[in-house]
Scaffold this active site. Structure first.
Site, PDB file in Angstrom:
ATOM      1  N   TYR A 164      37.450  82.293  14.402  1.00 14.41           N
ATOM      2  CA  TYR A 164      37.945  83.660  14.226  1.00 14.41           C
ATOM      3  C   TYR A 164      38.503  83.795  12.817  1.00 14.41           C
ATOM      4  O   TYR A 164      39.228  82.909  12.345  1.00 14.41           O
ATOM      5  CB  TYR A 164      39.037  83.940  15.257  1.00 14.41           C
ATOM      6  CG  TYR A 164      39.718  85.291  15.134  1.00 14.41           C
ATOM      7  CD1 TYR A 164      41.061  85.388  14.776  1.00 14.41           C
ATOM      8  CD2 TYR A 164      39.031  86.477  15.381  1.00 14.41           C
ATOM      9  CE1 TYR A 164      41.693  86.628  14.680  1.00 14.41           C
ATOM     10  CE2 TYR A 164      39.655  87.716  15.291  1.00 14.41           C
ATOM     11  CZ  TYR A 164      40.989  87.780  14.933  1.00 14.41           C
ATOM     12  OH  TYR A 164      41.609  89.014  14.834  1.00 14.41           O
ATOM     13  N   ASP A 214      38.616  78.795   5.988  1.00 15.78           N
ATOM     14  CA  ASP A 214      39.654  79.688   6.513  1.00 15.78           C
ATOM     15  C   ASP A 214      40.806  78.801   6.989  1.00 15.78           C
ATOM     16  O   ASP A 214      40.770  78.274   8.097  1.00 15.78           O
ATOM     17  CB  ASP A 214      39.094  80.536   7.657  1.00 15.78           C
ATOM     18  CG  ASP A 214      40.175  81.439   8.227  1.00 15.78           C
ATOM     19  OD1 ASP A 214      39.834  82.392   8.960  1.00 15.78           O
ATOM     20  OD2 ASP A 214      41.370  81.198   7.965  1.00 15.78           O
ATOM     21  N   LYS A 257      49.907  83.080   7.700  1.00 15.47           N
ATOM     22  CA  LYS A 257      50.847  82.481   8.643  1.00 15.47           C
ATOM     23  C   LYS A 257      51.982  81.710   7.963  1.00 15.47           C
ATOM     24  O   LYS A 257      52.925  82.307   7.441  1.00 15.47           O
ATOM     25  CB  LYS A 257      50.081  81.613   9.651  1.00 15.47           C
ATOM     26  CG  LYS A 257      49.107  82.449  10.520  1.00 15.47           C
ATOM     27  CD  LYS A 257      48.441  81.647  11.590  1.00 15.47           C
ATOM     28  CE  LYS A 257      47.274  82.408  12.219  1.00 15.47           C
ATOM     29  NZ  LYS A 257      47.644  83.172  13.401  1.00 15.47           N
TER      30      LYS A 257
END
Ligand code: KE4
Length: 432
Positions: free
Chosen positions: A144, A239, A267
């Site tokens: 994702y 990613d 994050k």
């Protein structure tokens, strides 16, 4: 467990917010419960609107590697609050965070701060297409990269055909430029490159996927990606929104010694406030406006409060022994969970890399999206509910990661393992 206030708050929220939440996974749909409304966090704990306390292994989906309200992070935010919240102008703080990221991530020579992982991945894809003058992006099923159209694509009828939108509103023309490959299948990827190599702008991958549960890369897989992308003139995008500063101070690229062309981050680098970033070699990043023609912008990019939180967090992560201590905690947890599952006679495949781990309720090994999907999500739901009732807050989905933080002491981990023993018994005693 009394959650009457959470239920009432969820009812009220659904009047004004689609599905009552601002991000779908929070709705607890896949575990068939009404979501808990959280009022506060402290260290390894969160507390809901009914006063129930939980040991938190979601950690805001990864950012809170230091736990909730770490005093040095809060101190940095408070110090910044004294001078302002947002200026829409450059600040020295942004340069400080950018320098820390460049010094930490070995493949990153320049970095652009944005506000989310989605923005980072979306912008990285645009930059790769501009740099290579090609259109197609290869991603991996089960990985994702946020909700940009380019990535809301699942595999088409055959691995070599175009993607298919996973969401209404994503148009076929966009899907036509995204191809899905199978994680850990280097041969399959080689076939894709043989058939479309000259059209591939980039391959994007979570070097350690955390969005199909945790699936470690098999030996040689990431290097194989690197070699194939280089051979065909495509870019390799890591990613590292989850793995960046999670798996090591230099992310997965340092841990595995494989250097991507562009890295997406998020994050942890925001210390719990909204920050995303993407970075890479100077010759690529210099194409970004205003130094180059590729446009990307953001009102709150590099926001002083968020950047201050990120700087404070990275300072702590950079201290000697941090990751060794965190890995020791995660290892204690994983060993304990495996033992508890085995004792209860429940078949669970545990995958762990550093302080991100996942238990798949399935017999065999989980090495890709297909084997992850073989997991029995009903068993996960029973386990999740039993843990929640015992005061342990896990991701409300089989296909996420559990995150260990600095705040998870051995005592807290042992308390978790006691709860897990009872939760595995609950699974063993449920007929499915
Ligand atoms: P955001 O746009 O949600 O900040 O980041 C998107 C993203 C990009 N790349 C990776 C590897 C990610 O894991 C994410 C977001 N992760 C999910 C949970 N695994 C966020 C939780 C949510 O969607 O609410």
């Amino acid at each position: 467990m009394n959650n009457i206030n959470s239920i009432k708050l969820f009812e009220e929220a659904q009047k004004y917010i689609p599905g009552g939440v601002n991000s779908p996974v929070r709705a607890f749909k896949s575990v068939g419960l009404s979501p808990l409304y959280i009022e506060k966090g402290r260290g390894a704990y969160i507390y809901d609107s009914d006063g129930n306390g939980y040991i938190d292994y979601v950690g805001s989906w990864g950012p809170l590697i230091l736990g909730h309200l770490h005093p040095e992070v809060i101190g940095a935010i408070s110090e910044c609050l004294a001078v302002g919240t947002s200026f829409g102008a450059p600040t020295e703080r942004e340069t400080t965070l950018a320098r820390m990221i460049v010094e930490a991530m070995p493949s990153v020579e320049m970095v652009r701060l944005v506000n989310s992982g989605t923005e980072a991945a979306m912008s990285a894809a645009r930059l790769a297409r501009a740099y290579t003058k090609r259109k197609k992006i290869i991603k991996f099923e089960g990985c994702y990269h946020g909700h940009a159209d380019t990535f809301l694509i699942k595999a088409g009828s055959g691995a070599l055909t175009h993607g298919v939108p996973t969401s209404p509103g994503v148009i076929e023309e966009t899907a036509a430029h995204t191809i899905n490959a199978t994680f850990n299948d280097l041969e399959g990827l080689e076939q894709l490159f043989k058939s479309s190599g000259e059209e591939i702008a980039a391959v994007i991958v979570e070097p350690v996927p955390g969005n199909m549960g945790v699936v470690p890369p098999q030996p040689g897989f990431l290097q194989g990606l690197r070699d194939l992308a280089s051979r065909y003139g495509s870019l390799l995008i890591f990613d590292e929104v989850i793995t960046g500063f999670r798996l090591s101070y230099g992310g997965a690229q340092s841990l595995y010694g494989v250097m991507p062309d562009i890295t997406c981050m998020g994050k942890i680098i925001g210390g719990g406030l909204p920050v995303g970033a993407y970075g890479g070699r100077k010759e690529i990043m210099s194409m970004l406006s205003p130094s180059g023609p590729v446009y990307q912008a953001g009102t709150l990019s590099g926001n002083p409060l968020a950047v201050s939180a990120g700087i404070a967090a990275l300072k702590i992560l950079g201290r000697p022994g941090f990751y060794e201590e965190l890995d020791g905690k995660a290892s204690r947890m994983a060993i304990g969970l495996s033992g508890a599952a085995r004792k209860a006679g429940v078949e669970v495949c545990f995958n762990r890399v550093g302080s991100m781990l996942c238990g798949f309720f399935t017999k065999g090994r989980v090495t890709d999206f297909k084997t992850a999907c073989d997991s029995d999500t009903r068993k996960y739901s029973v386990f999740f509910r039993s843990m929640l009732e015992q005061g342990v807050y896990l991701a409300p989905s089989q296909f996420e990661a559990a995150f260990i933080s600095l705040a998870h002491t051995n005592e807290i981990i042992d308390k978790t393992l006691e709860a897990a023993s009872r939760a595995f018994e609950a699974v063993a005693n449920t007929s499915f």
